[in-house]
Design a protein around this motif. Structure first.
Motif, PDB file in Angstrom:
ATOM      1  N   GLU A  10      -8.875   3.139   9.868  1.00  0.00           N
ATOM      2  CA  GLU A  10      -8.884   3.345  11.505  1.00  0.00           C
ATOM      3  C   GLU A  10      -7.517   3.812  11.801  1.00  0.00           C
ATOM      4  O   GLU A  10      -7.656   4.481  12.517  1.00  0.00           O
ATOM      5  N   ARG A  11      -6.814   3.958  10.799  1.00  0.00           N
ATOM      6  CA  ARG A  11      -5.467   4.315  11.048  1.00  0.00           C
ATOM      7  C   ARG A  11      -4.666   4.514  10.126  1.00  0.00           C
ATOM      8  O   ARG A  11      -4.816   3.302   9.131  1.00  0.00           O
ATOM      9  N   ALA A  12      -3.647   5.230  10.327  1.00  0.00           N
ATOM     10  CA  ALA A  12      -2.549   5.122   9.031  1.00  0.00           C
ATOM     11  C   ALA A  12      -0.616   5.517   9.092  1.00  0.00           C
ATOM     12  O   ALA A  12      -1.209   5.592  10.902  1.00  0.00           O
ATOM     13  N   SER A  13      -0.279   4.773   8.816  1.00  0.00           N
ATOM     14  CA  SER A  13       1.073   4.935   8.783  1.00  0.00           C
ATOM     15  C   SER A  13       1.861   6.190   7.466  1.00  0.00           C
ATOM     16  O   SER A  13       1.900   5.536   6.513  1.00  0.00           O
TER      17      SER A  13
ATOM     18  N   THR B  20       0.098   4.191   3.750  1.00  0.00           N
ATOM     19  CA  THR B  20      -0.424   3.054   4.208  1.00  0.00           C
ATOM     20  C   THR B  20      -2.053   3.266   5.421  1.00  0.00           C
ATOM     21  O   THR B  20      -1.526   3.379   6.380  1.00  0.00           O
ATOM     22  N   LEU B  21      -3.478   3.138   4.307  1.00  0.00           N
ATOM     23  CA  LEU B  21      -4.137   3.397   5.458  1.00  0.00           C
ATOM     24  C   LEU B  21      -4.677   1.755   5.627  1.00  0.00           C
ATOM     25  O   LEU B  21      -5.176   1.398   5.261  1.00  0.00           O
ATOM     26  N   VAL B  22      -4.978   1.811   6.926  1.00  0.00           N
ATOM     27  CA  VAL B  22      -5.923   0.844   7.181  1.00  0.00           C
ATOM     28  C   VAL B  22      -7.489   1.213   7.557  1.00  0.00           C
ATOM     29  O   VAL B  22      -7.605   2.107   8.168  1.00  0.00           O
ATOM     30  N   CYS B  23      -7.734   0.035   6.988  1.00  0.00           N
ATOM     31  CA  CYS B  23      -9.405   0.385   6.680  1.00  0.00           C
ATOM     32  C   CYS B  23     -10.190  -1.023   7.237  1.00  0.00           C
ATOM     33  O   CYS B  23      -9.757  -2.286   6.687  1.00  0.00           O
ATOM     34  N   ARG B  24     -11.395  -0.892   6.568  1.00  0.00           N
ATOM     35  CA  ARG B  24     -12.398  -1.594   6.645  1.00  0.00           C
ATOM     36  C   ARG B  24     -13.558  -1.014   5.279  1.00  0.00           C
ATOM     37  O   ARG B  24     -13.936   0.051   5.861  1.00  0.00           O
ATOM     38  N   ALA B  25     -13.809  -2.363   4.563  1.00  0.00           N
ATOM     39  CA  ALA B  25     -14.664  -1.374   3.630  1.00  0.00           C
ATOM     40  C   ALA B  25     -16.099  -1.702   3.958  1.00  0.00           C
ATOM     41  O   ALA B  25     -16.583  -2.595   4.274  1.00  0.00           O
ATOM     42  N   ALA B  26     -16.948  -1.057   2.772  1.00  0.00           N
ATOM     43  CA  ALA B  26     -18.098  -0.751   2.861  1.00  0.00           C
ATOM     44  C   ALA B  26     -18.888  -0.660   1.416  1.00  0.00           C
ATOM     45  O   ALA B  26     -18.461   0.437   1.082  1.00  0.00           O
TER      46      ALA B  26
END
Length: 252
Positions: A142-145, A96-102
């Motif tokens: 930003e971070r991932a698990s 799982t990737l925690v992101c901000r979309a651009a």
């Protein structure tokens, strides 16, 4: 007396980083989770996926879709990738990737590179990539698990998964020429990469991407990821590495 809570997160090591990067680079689709603007309720949808040269996920989505409007209102999102195989789906690795979309603007070098790499990975998207209501987004990590299976949980920072630097920028200008050359003149070598290094069967494989960590291959809907023995130090090292790996594969 209460026993101390067991920490289920393992120490992040090189093997875990390679597995995480391979999962992301190998993904053709994923589950995108966004926040519904009207209610703040989580909303999940399946999207096609590719990666930019540095490993950042790329998605191509319609402005008519609910998840697109949600990203424009609030860029926070997460992306789950990792395909289940036979048996228990929860026994197979996923990340799982925690992101901000651009959103990428048309006419920019970033958009052109994203379109090129996305279509190399997802050629059927040529049917709709030019439609005005479709846009490319980079999902800035930003971070991932990582859940590598039962009892195999890891956490990652951005720098664990994103490969930035001069070699990545240099490959951006030479990658497509190298892909075209290999796919035109060295199909036997590509089949060797697929069989010897990725355990794939059959022939007819094509290269869909190069980056500092390795190469991506496809045959129809099948995809494989082959990592280099060590990360490229410079873009010109790519040819040397491909020749060495082809020779080693033939000898084996």
């Amino acid at each position: 007396m209460q026993e101390p809570k067991k920490d289920v997160i393992r120490e992040t090591d090189a093997a875990a980083i390679r597995q995480a990067r391979t999962l992301v680079r190998s993904a053709r689709f994923g589950a995108l989770a966004v926040l519904e603007p009207q209610t703040g309720t989580p909303l999940a949808s399946r999207v096609g996926v590719a990666t930019d040269l540095d490993g950042t996920p790329l998605i191509l989505i319609s402005m008519l879709s609910a998840h697109t409007g949600a990203l424009l209102a609030d860029p926070r999102c997460s992306l789950l990738v990792g395909e289940p195989g036979k048996g228990d789906a929860l026994a197979h690795p996923r990340i799982t990737l925690v992101c901000r979309a651009a959103r990428l603007e048309r006419g920019t070098p970033e958009h052109a590179r994203a379109e090129r790499r996305y279509l190399n990975r997802n050629p059927k998207a040529k049917l709709y990539v030019g439609l005005g209501d479709f846009s490319f987004f980079r999902l800035e990590l930003e971070r991932a698990s990582l859940n590598g299976g039962f009892g195999k949980a890891y956490l990652f920072k951005r720098d664990d998964l994103i490969v930035a630097g001069p070699v990545t920028e240099a490959l951006a200008t030479s990658e497509q020429g190298a892909l075209d050359h290999m796919n035109s003149d060295h199909r036997e070598a590509i089949d060797i990469y697929a069989s010897h290094y990725a355990g794939a069967t059959g022939d007819g494989w094509v290269l869909t991407g190069f980056d500092a960590d390795g190469m991506d291959l496809a045959r129809g809907d099948e995809v494989r990821r082959v990592s280099f023995p060590e990360q490229l130090a410079a873009a010109q090292d790519l040819r040397v590495k491909l020749v060495e790996m082809a020779k080693a594969g033939r000898a084996a």
